[in-house]
Structure formats: C-alpha cells, structure tokens
Motif scaffolding. Structure first.
Motif, short mmCIF file in Angstrom:
data_model
loop_
_atom_site.label_atom_id
_atom_site.label_comp_id
_atom_site.label_asym_id
_atom_site.label_seq_id
_atom_site.Cartn_x
_atom_site.Cartn_y
_atom_site.Cartn_z
N LEU A 32 0.56 -1.67 7.36
CA LEU A 32 0.44 0.06 7.24
C LEU A 32 2.11 -0.29 7.70
O LEU A 32 2.95 0.92 7.36
N THR A 33 2.74 -0.55 8.62
CA THR A 33 4.16 -0.78 8.63
C THR A 33 4.87 -1.23 7.49
O THR A 33 6.35 -0.11 7.97
N GLU A 34 4.54 -1.27 6.68
CA GLU A 34 5.99 -2.02 5.65
C GLU A 34 5.99 -0.19 4.77
O GLU A 34 6.60 0.44 4.27
N TRP A 35 4.45 0.38 4.53
CA TRP A 35 4.16 1.03 3.79
C TRP A 35 4.93 2.36 4.55
O TRP A 35 6.24 3.07 4.17
N ARG A 36 4.91 2.51 5.59
CA ARG A 36 5.95 3.37 6.43
C ARG A 36 7.27 3.54 6.59
O ARG A 36 8.00 4.64 6.62
N GLN A 37 7.87 2.02 6.20
CA GLN A 37 9.73 1.68 5.88
C GLN A 37 10.30 2.64 4.78
O GLN A 37 10.45 2.86 5.05
N GLN A 38 8.88 1.94 4.10
CA GLN A 38 9.16 2.18 2.49
C GLN A 38 9.25 4.10 1.92
O GLN A 38 10.05 4.53 1.74
N LEU A 39 8.19 4.23 3.14
CA LEU A 39 7.83 6.14 3.15
C LEU A 39 9.34 6.70 3.36
O LEU A 39 9.46 7.86 2.60
N SER A 40 9.96 5.88 4.35
CA SER A 40 10.67 6.98 4.85
C SER A 40 11.73 6.95 4.19
O SER A 40 12.55 8.05 3.97
N LEU A 41 12.07 5.42 3.05
CA LEU A 41 13.39 5.58 2.72
C LEU A 41 12.72 6.33 1.61
O LEU A 41 14.43 6.81 1.04
N HIS B 270 1.94 3.66 -10.71
CA HIS B 270 1.65 2.71 -10.87
C HIS B 270 2.38 1.72 -11.31
O HIS B 270 2.14 1.15 -12.71
N GLY B 271 3.25 1.66 -11.27
CA GLY B 271 4.56 0.74 -12.13
C GLY B 271 4.90 -0.27 -11.38
O GLY B 271 4.86 -0.20 -10.78
N GLU B 272 5.78 -1.93 -12.39
CA GLU B 272 5.53 -2.53 -11.80
C GLU B 272 7.21 -2.50 -10.68
O GLU B 272 7.26 -3.06 -9.80
N SER B 273 7.62 -1.63 -10.88
CA SER B 273 8.48 -0.91 -10.01
C SER B 273 7.99 -0.47 -8.88
O SER B 273 9.02 -0.18 -7.69
N ASN B 274 6.89 -0.02 -8.63
CA ASN B 274 6.26 0.71 -6.83
C ASN B 274 6.58 -0.03 -6.31
O ASN B 274 6.33 -1.40 -6.10
N PRO B 275 7.07 0.25 -5.17
CA PRO B 275 6.82 0.14 -4.20
C PRO B 275 6.53 -0.10 -3.22
O PRO B 275 6.02 -0.78 -2.20
N GLY B 276 5.27 0.79 -3.44
CA GLY B 276 4.22 1.13 -2.82
C GLY B 276 2.80 0.29 -3.46
O GLY B 276 2.10 0.60 -3.29
N ARG B 277 3.58 -0.85 -4.43
CA ARG B 277 1.80 -1.58 -4.84
C ARG B 277 2.25 -3.00 -4.88
O ARG B 277 2.99 -3.99 -3.86
N ARG B 278 1.22 -3.52 -3.57
CA ARG B 278 0.73 -4.29 -2.56
C ARG B 278 0.63 -5.07 -3.75
O ARG B 278 -1.11 -5.18 -4.52
N ARG B 279 1.18 -6.61 -3.62
CA ARG B 279 -0.05 -7.79 -4.79
C ARG B 279 -0.95 -8.72 -3.65
O ARG B 279 -0.29 -9.35 -2.73
N GLU B 280 -1.78 -9.28 -3.65
CA GLU B 280 -2.39 -10.19 -2.89
C GLU B 280 -3.63 -10.89 -4.17
O GLU B 280 -3.55 -10.96 -5.11
N ARG B 281 -3.16 -12.62 -3.38
CA ARG B 281 -3.93 -13.65 -4.43
C ARG B 281 -5.43 -14.17 -3.96
O ARG B 281 -5.18 -14.23 -2.98
N ALA B 282 -6.58 -14.24 -5.06
CA ALA B 282 -7.25 -14.39 -4.54
C ALA B 282 -7.94 -16.21 -5.50
O ALA B 282 -7.73 -15.49 -6.61
N VAL B 283 -8.74 -17.31 -4.49
CA VAL B 283 -8.51 -18.36 -5.36
C VAL B 283 -10.41 -18.56 -5.47
O VAL B 283 -10.83 -18.47 -4.27
N PHE B 284 -10.14 -18.39 -6.99
CA PHE B 284 -12.47 -18.57 -7.04
C PHE B 284 -12.31 -19.90 -7.92
O PHE B 284 -11.58 -20.47 -7.94
#
Length: 573
Positions: free
Chosen positions: A401-410, A559-573
């Motif tokens: 959420l801190t990262e989100w606020r910084q990107q939103l301000s920019l 929701h494009g690849e260039s969206n700075p509001g997009r977050r990627r996470e990884r889970a191993v199964f």
C-alpha cells in the motif's frame, strides 16, 4: 336469416312494388357495419360508436339493405391494420362466396387513415365483389368516384399526421412540466393526482414512489452488488430468488430482462426521459428530442454507479461468464503460460479426477500447446496456502500500500496539464455543437441533409471520447491518498486468513477482486497479477464478521503490462 330481417325485406319489396317470387338476394343487398374509435377511453366515455351505429343502421334501412353483422373496434388506430376486429371482418369478407356484398362505414377515416393501406384493402375486397361504402362520403363506381375516394383518403392521412404532431407536442410539454402522460407507471412508482387539470377538467398526474415495490427495487440492487449469504448473484439468479419468495413483478414471475431493466434505468435515481422511442416503430429518437423529467429517487446515485460499473465489469465481452457463475475456485483467472489461452476445468475417469487444462489443448489439438494438466485440488491449495501464509501478512500488505500511494502521487502530478487540455477541447466541441444546432433551428441549414447529420454524429462521438478521458482523470484525482491504518490492514489479513480455506465461494470472490490473472509456467509456478488499487479498496471495505465480499473495485488504469499499478506474485505448487 333472422325473421325480423326477412319481414323487413318483405316490407321493402312491397314498398318498391316487387313480386314475391323475386329471390331475396335480388330484393336487398346484405352488408356489414364497421364502427371504430381510436382509444379505449373514447370507447368507454364517448358516444361516437353508438352514434356511428345509429346513423349507419338508419341509412341502411332507408336504402333497403340487410345488415348481416356489426363489427365494433374500440381503441384502435386506423393508421395500420393491427386491429383484431378489422382482421376478423376481412377474413369473413374474403370467403367465397362472401356473406355480405358491402362494408358500410360512417366515413372512410373509420376504415383507414393511410392512403396506401386503404387502396390495398379496397383492392382485396373488390376481388371478392365486396364494396366499401361511406354514408357521409358517397362516391360512384366510375373513375371520378375512385379519384374522389383517393382524395378523401389522402386528406384523412394528412389530418391524422397533423393530429399526431399536435398530440406529441402537447405530451412533451406535459412531460416538461413534470406530469405523467397516462401510461402505466414504471415498477416502483404509482401515480397521484396533481392540482393542475386538463382542458376537460381531469386532474393531471405525477409519479410518486410506491413503497411496497420500491422496497423490492432496493433489494434487487443490494443482491446484485453484495450477493446473498456471501454468494454473488447475477440477474437470472435474482429473478429466481425473488419469484421463489413470492415477490412477484405485479403478479408475474420475475425474468432476467425485468431485473436488467430495474438495474439499468436512471429512473430509479430520479431521472426519467420521455419521447425516447417512437411509439409505432420503437426506434430510438435522437437524444436532443428526449424530454427530461425529475422524479423522486429510490436509489442513490453512488449505488446506481456501482451497479452500472459492475454490470460493465461482468459483461461477457470483458469477463467470461464462468468467472462469475462457476463454483470452481480459479476458473476465469487461470492462463496458460505456454500459449496464453485460458485454462478451464476438465475431468477424467468418469469425473473421478478433476484438473485444469489449457483450452487450446482441450478444444483443438494437443500439438498446439505442450502444457501439462494440473490437478485442481493441488493448484487450489497452493494458491490459498500462498495467500494465507506468505501474502496475508500485515507488514507485506502495508508495504504494497505504501508503494501504491507513491505511484498514485506521481500519476496525479503528471495529469494536471492533461486535465486542462481535455477541458479546453471539450468546451470547443460543445461550442461547435451549439453553433450547428442554432443554424439548424434558425433554418440556415437543412436538418434533413445527410452531411449535417454526419457532422452532428461526429461531434457527438468526439465529445463522448473526451468525456470518457475526463472521467478517467477525475477518478484518479478522487482517489484518497490518506493512510490506511494498521488496524484496517490487520482486520483485512485476519478476515481472509480465517475464511479463505473454509469457504471456497468466499475465497473465489476475493481472488476475483484482488487478481487479474494467474499464469502457469513450465517451472511449476503460478504467477499472479493484481492491482494496487484493488488491494487498497478491498482493505478499506473489509470489516470484521463480514459475510459479503467487495463486489466491485474501480480500476484507475487499464491492466496492461506497463501499468505501474500492477503487482506480480509467485506461488510454487
């Protein structure tokens, strides 16, 4: 033939000095009478039909004609042939032999007010030897009489269109003054008498909220937004839900189309439009011909906007219906990491085994994609375990959420100039529209000119495009930058950890809000993409003991690849 008519024929025969041996058919002509008024109100309250019938009966008696049948059409327009009594009469007249030799009307306008239809129906009757006779517009059978009937018909059609024009003008003005135009009130409303009266002394009516139905309208909005007992509901499910509980739509079962009408009409936020469609063709009129009315609202604007946004988000063109309705946890989210196609549920051994499979491999050929099938329970557990153990940690969520606020301000700081530019462009387009409409109203430009219509349509499209962009910028500016408290983050993490593993329906709805897709790689990883905005809104809406899921989150950027509001996470199964 009835006895009284036989006796009448004998009297006519004696009066005309005819021999008794002459057949009755030669003594008098059998006719049918046709009487009509345009509205049911006229039929109930007016004396037109009794007067028409009286005059036609007296005329037939003077002529010595036998009345075989009387056809009465209450409440039907003569501008078309969608009249059941007329069709019954025509079906009888076109039999061979015909039971009557003529159709008698008071005036030709009672038969048709359309010159083309009048000519076609007269031609049909003539083929079977049946005449059309008007007792007030007598014409002969020679060419002069035929021309006279055509002239009468053209004048009747003109008079009908003129009456329609003046009636439409009066109804528009009635709507502008806030009165109802006599149609059945929409669901959720009733009509109440106003102080104003018509020229005939009747009280005009206004729409008012009818609370028994308004309660159902509010329930429909709540079910669509929040679901029922934590489960989402679409329009079809809402219709069934209401019908099963006896909450009928004015005595009829609810249907999906009815629910859609309730969820899509601005009427329920206090805005009603009159003259949207043409009464006969049902074609939509241009928006500039609509008449706006203000009525009492049943739903607040914020709720209506949320429902409209959710309908758009659930549209089949944007999200697969299975993502909304399927009870499988990851259906609609999974993407194949090899070919990019969706992955859906497949079964094996008669349903004993359930797994996710690439749709390219399932619907086409296995050599198109070399991805592997993934056991459903194994992948579901891996995704839920990742969320519960690694992602739903207050420190981790707080950092995101801190990262989100910084990107939103920019992003906000870079949009001020663009906002002013869009406003200037919009003002210029609206000024050009106004000048063009002023020229049309003054008669300087012909409204029927196709090039003028094309220019208006182009300006309208340009204006709508600018409004869409302006709304996007405003949405970003409206997002609050205030800090989300640690207590809110803690509640969010605790609620999800407690329920994700126990309730898969609940879990699916939260994953749908937080995630955009999950891509399966060849290395056995599930790469999950989400949105900072979705996370922030979900944290703010989640409360302890909640039974529902935040059903819609406004996304402030595609929701494009260039969206700075997009977050990627990884889970191993």
């Amino acid at each position: 033939m009835p006895a009284d008519q036989r006796e009448r024929l004998r009297r006519v025969g004696r009066r005309q000095g005819l021999q008794a041996a002459i057949p009755l058919r030669e003594v008098a002509m059998a006719v049918a009478l046709y009487a009509r008024v345009s509205t049911v109100r006229q039929a109930d309250n007016d004396l037109s039909i009794p007067d028409q019938l009286r005059q036609m009966r007296e005329w037939c008696e003077r002529q010595g004609y036998v009345i075989g049948h009387e056809y009465v059409e209450p409440g039907a327009s003569a501008t078309d042939d969608r009249r059941p009594v007329l069709q019954d009469m025509m079906q009888e007249a076109l039999r061979s032999p015909s039971p009557f030799e003529a159709i008698v009307v008071h005036s030709l306008s009672r038969f048709f007010r359309d010159s083309v239809s009048m000519g076609l129906y007269e031609r049909k009757l003539a083929k079977f030897g049946v005449k059309l006779i008007s007792i007030t517009q007598m014409t002969g059978d020679d060419p002069a009489g035929e021309m006279a009937r055509k002239i009468f018909s053209v004048f009747d059609e003109y008079q009908s269109k003129e009456n329609g024009k003046h009636t439409s003008r009066a109804m528009k003005e009635n709507a502008r003054q806030g009165f109802n135009n006599g149609s059945q009130p929409p669901y959720g409303y009733c009509t109440v008498e106003a102080e104003a009266t018509t020229s005939r002394g009747r009280h005009k009516k206004r729409l008012a909220v009818y609370e028994p139905e308004a309660t159902v309208v509010r329930q429909i909005y709540a079910l669509y937004l929040h679901g029922y007992q934590g489960r989402p509901m679409g329009m079809k499910e809402i219709a069934g839900h209401l019908t099963k509980r006896g909450l009928l739509m004015r005595g009829k079962p609810w249907r999906m189309q009815m629910v859609y009408g309730v969820l899509s009409k601005e009427l329920y936020v206090g805005v009603r439009y009159f003259n949207v469609t043409q009464a006969k063709t049902r074609r939509r009129n241009p928006p500039e011909q609509w008449v706006k009315q203000e009525v009492d609202a049943i739903i607040d604007r914020a709720t209506f906007d949320d429902v409209r946004a959710l309908r758009s988000a659930r549209a089949p063109s944007k999200v697969a219906p299975r993502m909304v309705s399927s009870d499988t946890l990851l259906t609609g989210l999974l993407k194949c990491g090899h070919c990019g196609a969706a992955m859906t549920l497949a079964t094996g051994k008669g349903g004993r085994y359930r797994y996710y499979k690439c749709t390219n491999r399932q619907n086409k050929q296995n050599d198109i994609c070399d991805s592997k099938n993934i056991p459903m329970e194994r992948l579901d557990d891996a995704v839920l375990r990742f969320f519960a153990e690694q992602w739903l940690v207050p420190e981790r969520v707080g950092g995101l959420l801190t990262e989100w606020r910084q990107q939103l301000s920019l992003r906000k700081s870079g949009q001020q100039d663009r906002y002013a530019q869009v406003q200037r462009t919009l003002a210029d387009i609206e000024a050009r529209q106004a000048r063009l409409l002023d020229a049309i109203e003054s008669g300087a430009l012909p409204v029927a000119d196709l090039s003028i219509r094309s220019r208006l349509d182009r300006l309208k499209a340009e204006r709508e495009a600018q409004l869409v962009e302006l709304a996007g910028i405003k949405r970003v500016q409206a997002v609050p930058e205030k800090d989300i408290t640690p207590q809110q983050i803690g509640v969010f993490c605790q609620v999800l950890r407690d329920r994700l593993q126990m309730d898969k329906v609940f879990a699916k709805q939260y994953l749908k809000v937080l995630l955009r897709d999950i891509r399966i790689t060849a290395a056995g990883e599930a790469v999950m993409s989400g949105s900072y905005e979705g996370l922030a809104q979900t944290v703010l809406k989640t409360k302890r003991g909640t039974e529902s899921v935040p059903s819609f989150v406004r996304v402030w950027r595609p929701h494009g690849e260039s969206n700075p509001g997009r977050r990627r996470e990884r889970a191993v199964f």
